[in-house]
Scaffold this active site. Sequence first.
Site, PDB file in Angstrom:
ATOM      1  N   THR A  30      30.185  58.375  90.331  1.00 39.42           N
ATOM      2  CA  THR A  30      29.439  57.150  90.578  1.00 39.42           C
ATOM      3  C   THR A  30      27.984  57.440  90.265  1.00 39.42           C
ATOM      4  O   THR A  30      27.381  58.339  90.859  1.00 39.42           O
ATOM      5  CB  THR A  30      29.604  56.706  92.036  1.00 39.42           C
ATOM      6  OG1 THR A  30      30.996  56.633  92.356  1.00 39.42           O
ATOM      7  CG2 THR A  30      28.989  55.339  92.239  1.00 39.42           C
ATOM      8  N   LYS A 169      35.624  65.233  93.227  1.00 36.29           N
ATOM      9  CA  LYS A 169      35.664  63.817  93.605  1.00 36.29           C
ATOM     10  C   LYS A 169      36.885  63.200  92.929  1.00 36.29           C
ATOM     11  O   LYS A 169      36.787  62.429  91.975  1.00 36.29           O
ATOM     12  CB  LYS A 169      34.375  63.116  93.173  1.00 36.29           C
ATOM     13  CG  LYS A 169      34.123  61.795  93.889  1.00 36.29           C
ATOM     14  CD  LYS A 169      32.729  61.284  93.619  1.00 36.29           C
ATOM     15  CE  LYS A 169      32.420  60.042  94.435  1.00 36.29           C
ATOM     16  NZ  LYS A 169      31.036  59.559  94.215  1.00 36.29           N
ATOM     17  N   GLU A 202      31.012  66.261 105.986  1.00 38.21           N
ATOM     18  CA  GLU A 202      30.242  65.270 105.233  1.00 38.21           C
ATOM     19  C   GLU A 202      30.210  63.978 106.030  1.00 38.21           C
ATOM     20  O   GLU A 202      30.790  63.885 107.121  1.00 38.21           O
ATOM     21  CB  GLU A 202      30.898  65.031 103.858  1.00 38.21           C
ATOM     22  CG  GLU A 202      32.343  64.566 103.951  1.00 38.21           C
ATOM     23  CD  GLU A 202      33.116  64.701 102.646  1.00 38.21           C
ATOM     24  OE1 GLU A 202      32.561  65.226 101.667  1.00 38.21           O
ATOM     25  OE2 GLU A 202      34.291  64.285 102.625  1.00 38.21           O
TER      26      GLU A 202
END
Length: 298
Positions: A30, A169, A202
Amino acid sequence: MTQVWVDGQPDKNVNPLDRGLAYGDGLFATMRVHQGEIQFLNTHFERLTQGAYRLGFNWQPSSALTLQLKALAKANPKACIKLLLTRGVGGRGYGAAVVRHNSAIILDSAQRDRDSLESSSLASAPLNVTEVVSVHALPTHYEQWQQQGIRLALSDVRLGRQPKLAGIKHCNRLEQVLIKSVDLAENAQDWLVLDSDDNVIESSMANIFFVVDKAIITPRISFSGVAGMMREQVIHQLLAMGYSVRITDFHYSMLADAKHVFITNSLFGLVDVVAIADRRFSLASWTSRIREHLSLTL
């Protein structure tokens, strides 16, 4: 309005047999567009290439894809561009050609036996990687987050441990879907996520840093979590500014020792955390300088 291209073609549908759809067999990045350019584009490409290799397929950005992304950035000077890659279209069954070590196709014998029972359509050669590009509006509340900081609530969803996937990811995001399926309290903006040993990993959408004494600590991403692109950029910037950075386990109980906390991702850059559950933190005076050095200010 969201715009989508599949393999360079606008509004093209993804094949129903695509392995990204069937098994989450892929990964994505992203990317933030700032003043008509994608920030850290080459770093995004490098991470996608490395991640694809770890998943067992080869991918390099073509000149056509690079030109397309740059043209989209110019046409959408303040936006989010997502680039999603899958291994490609395959038949039924988990087995697929895995490219490793000089592009050799490797499937262990046990895996071949299992897959031959599941499907007779196992690929004998690498599939064509599917590329999905989409353009989205940049969330407007991120600017306020940078200015005021945010609060995190503790998620009761724990991340599983899988070192072969840690850091990537990848498209298997069901843990994050479960985390986000629970409504946040009104005074919280995101979730803090732990692993099964109560180590902080996270937030649901970002990497996290803690300032303890004179050291800056970010959790190691060896067994779960995403090693985000912005995490890497911020670590390099902190080191350049003379700060000490440690990448190590950070147990939830160690929050009591933290003075400052901040989170990072490629869209909002760096955002201070003012509270986690009932514990409060002061704002670090130097986080705004990091945003300035890396052109992250919204």
